[in-house]
Design an enzyme around this catalytic site. Structure first.
Site, PDB file in Angstrom:
ATOM      1  N   SER A 156      -6.687  95.144   1.849  1.00 30.25           N
ATOM      2  CA  SER A 156      -6.741  96.179   2.877  1.00 30.25           C
ATOM      3  C   SER A 156      -8.178  96.663   3.025  1.00 30.25           C
ATOM      4  CB  SER A 156      -5.865  97.352   2.461  1.00 30.25           C
ATOM      5  OG  SER A 156      -6.412  97.914   1.270  1.00 30.25           O
ATOM      6  N   LYS A 157      -8.435  97.392   4.105  1.00 24.40           N
ATOM      7  CA  LYS A 157      -9.784  97.941   4.328  1.00 24.40           C
ATOM      8  C   LYS A 157     -10.231  98.765   3.134  1.00 24.40           C
ATOM      9  CE  LYS A 157     -11.310  97.841   8.851  1.00 24.40           C
ATOM     10  NZ  LYS A 157     -10.759  98.101  10.140  1.00 24.40           N
ATOM     11  N   ARG A 158      -9.307  99.573   2.644  1.00 25.86           N
ATOM     12  CA  ARG A 158      -9.630 100.473   1.538  1.00 25.86           C
ATOM     13  C   ARG A 158     -10.070  99.679   0.308  1.00 25.86           C
ATOM     14  NH1 ARG A 158      -6.395 103.219  -2.302  1.00 25.86           N
ATOM     15  NH2 ARG A 158      -4.595 102.000  -1.656  1.00 25.86           N
TER      16      ARG A 158
END
Ligand code: GLU
Length: 471
Positions: A238-240
């Site tokens: 994920s982006k995170r």
């Protein structure tokens, strides 16, 4: 030069993210390791989703990582005539056919197949109808009716699928546009691509593409599919967790060679070696040690890798990069007021512990600012700049001031003889001096820091602490 030709074929629908960059890197290394060519082909056939901005971002990221391509950048959209020519040939040779079934017809076929417990697919009813272009429909590939499609994947090993699993693939849409699976085969063939390395989301496409090569009588390239990069939670990255554009890593302060080295280790190994020069990589790379299981993105490891490269980086280069970051952060006018010329001397002290360029810029602040702007860490001040400690600072100040030649050795000698005379422990003096001079307890070696700062800044800072910190 060998016959090896590899390529990276991104669809320009977004930035080049870390997974795409790794695929590009593996393909680039495969070409370089075999003395071959690496091509870059922008697959911009999806006109609605492709943007110039994304193309520019991909090119910028490839340049930043140093993944240079041979020859021009190819654009798939410019080759539509050639794609259509091949589709016509496939129709003529009986390997493809026109089909004017409506979407509803096809949906009904799929439902029927599903209800009968078979794989939902087009039932081939237009195969022998002999329709032509005037039917206004699509062109489909005549998938062989029996047997299997098999190949040996460079990463996953022997792979096969029964043709019953495969649909009669659309090669040309009703708007006349060639589809991805057709275009990719024609381009890879025409460009002489010998090895296709790509993400394993394309495995199913490979089974569809191989029969097209065979129908055209073309040499089938070798295929390899690299598994996804997962987040620490073992889910899709994920982006995170780091699924960012490559250029975000530049903004965060990472050197491109550190990112490259980190990426290569996400799925490729050579014994337990972690740090590789570019030359080593191009010499040692082989698809034999590409892992067939997914890799996990680990920001801490990236930081560690980055630290390795920061330690070895050229001081002039780091000086230029840190200057850029500071100018960007505070603006050119403010930057001019800073003591930037100290950087070539300060950076060698800071780079062994710097995580990346932004961290280095941050750490170098203590050398750059005039005393009035030096930030003092509150806890350190409370703990170490006690009235007793400041009395010591006041006492040693004239002795430091009187040092003949301001060097690391003479500063050390001065502080030590003061301590010896007073029969104190060294740290009783060292920490207050450090906090007075740097504002924190976390700094490079005390003597070298003072030497680089220079006598005037050091003394001004000590005096300020003695005078202003309310004895
Ligand atoms: N254009 C495809 C994509 O970006 C890749 C095609 C390929 O590598 O064959 O997913």
């Amino acid at each position: 030069m060998s016959d090896t030709v590899t390529r990276f074929a991104p669809s320009p629908t977004g930035f080049l993210h870390i997974g795409g960059a790794r695929t590009a890197l593996f393909s680039w290394l495969l070409a370089k390791s075999q003395g071959g060519k690496f091509l870059l082909r922008i697959e911009d056939t999806d006109r609605e989703r492709s943007t110039q901005e994304a193309i520019d971002a991909i090119l910028e990221a490839m340049t930043w990582l140093g993944l240079d391509h041979d020859g021009e950048v190819y654009y798939q959209s410019q080759r539509a005539d050639r794609h259509n020519e091949v589709i016509d040939q496939l129709v003529e040779s009986g390997h493809a056919y026109w089909c004017n079934c409506s979407k509803e017809d096809v949906d009904a076929m799929r439902d029927k197949a599903r209800a009968a417990g078979r794989k939902p697919k087009y039932d081939g009813r237009c195969r022998e109808r002999g329709l032509g272009p005037d039917c206004g429909g699509v062109v489909r590939f005549k998938t062989p009716l029996a047997g299997a499609v098999s190949y040996t994947d460079m990463v996953k090993g022997p792979s096969a699928v029964n043709v019953e699993e495969l649909d009669d693939l659309i090669l040309r849409r009703s708007d006349g546009g060639p589809t991805y699976n057709l275009a990719v085969v024609v381009d890879d063939h025409d460009m002489g691509v010998t090895q296709v390395l790509r993400g394993d989301d394309h495995v199913n496409n490979t089974f569809r593409q191989i029969p097209i090569y065979e129908a055209m009588g073309w040499q089938v390239p070798s295929f390899g599919h690299v598994p996804m990069i997962l987040g620490p939670d073992k889910k899709k990255l994920s982006k995170r967790h780091g699924a960012l554009s490559v250029m975000e890593y530049e903004k965060m302060g990472y050197l491109p060679e550190a990112v490259l080295n980190y990426l290569v280790r996400l799925g490729w190994s050579h014994g337990d070696q972690e740090v590789f020069t570019r030359e080593e990589l191009t010499r040692l790379f082989t698809t034999d040690t590409l892992s067939s299981s997914p890799s996990v993105f680990d920001l801490q490891k990236l930081e560690w890798m980055s630290g390795q490269y920061m330690q070895g980086a050229d001081v002039n280069r780091l000086t230029a990069e840190v200057t850029k970051i500071i100018e960007f952060e505070v603006g050119r006018d403010e930057a001019e007021k800073l003591n930037l010329k100290i950087l070539p001397k300060a950076i060698p002290l800071l780079q062994p512990r710097a995580k990346h360029l932004v961290d280095l810029a941050e750490q170098s602040r203590l050398f750059l600012v005039d005393v009035a702007f030096l930030m003092y860490d509150e806890t350190a001040v409370k703990k170490f700049l006690t009235p007793e400690a400041r009395a010591l600072l006041e006492e040693i100040a004239p002795q430091l001031e009187a040092i003949e030649e301001w060097t690391e050795a003479s500063i050390e000698a001065c502080l030590r003889s003061f301590i010896d005379e007073k029969e104190l422990k060294f740290k009783v003096l060292a920490q207050p001096v450090r906090v007075a001079v740097t504002g924190t307890t976390q700094s490079p070696g005390l003597f070298e820091t003072m030497a680089v700062l220079g006598r005037e800044q050091t003394m001004t800072r000590m005096r300020r602490v003695v005078e202003d910190f309310g004895l």
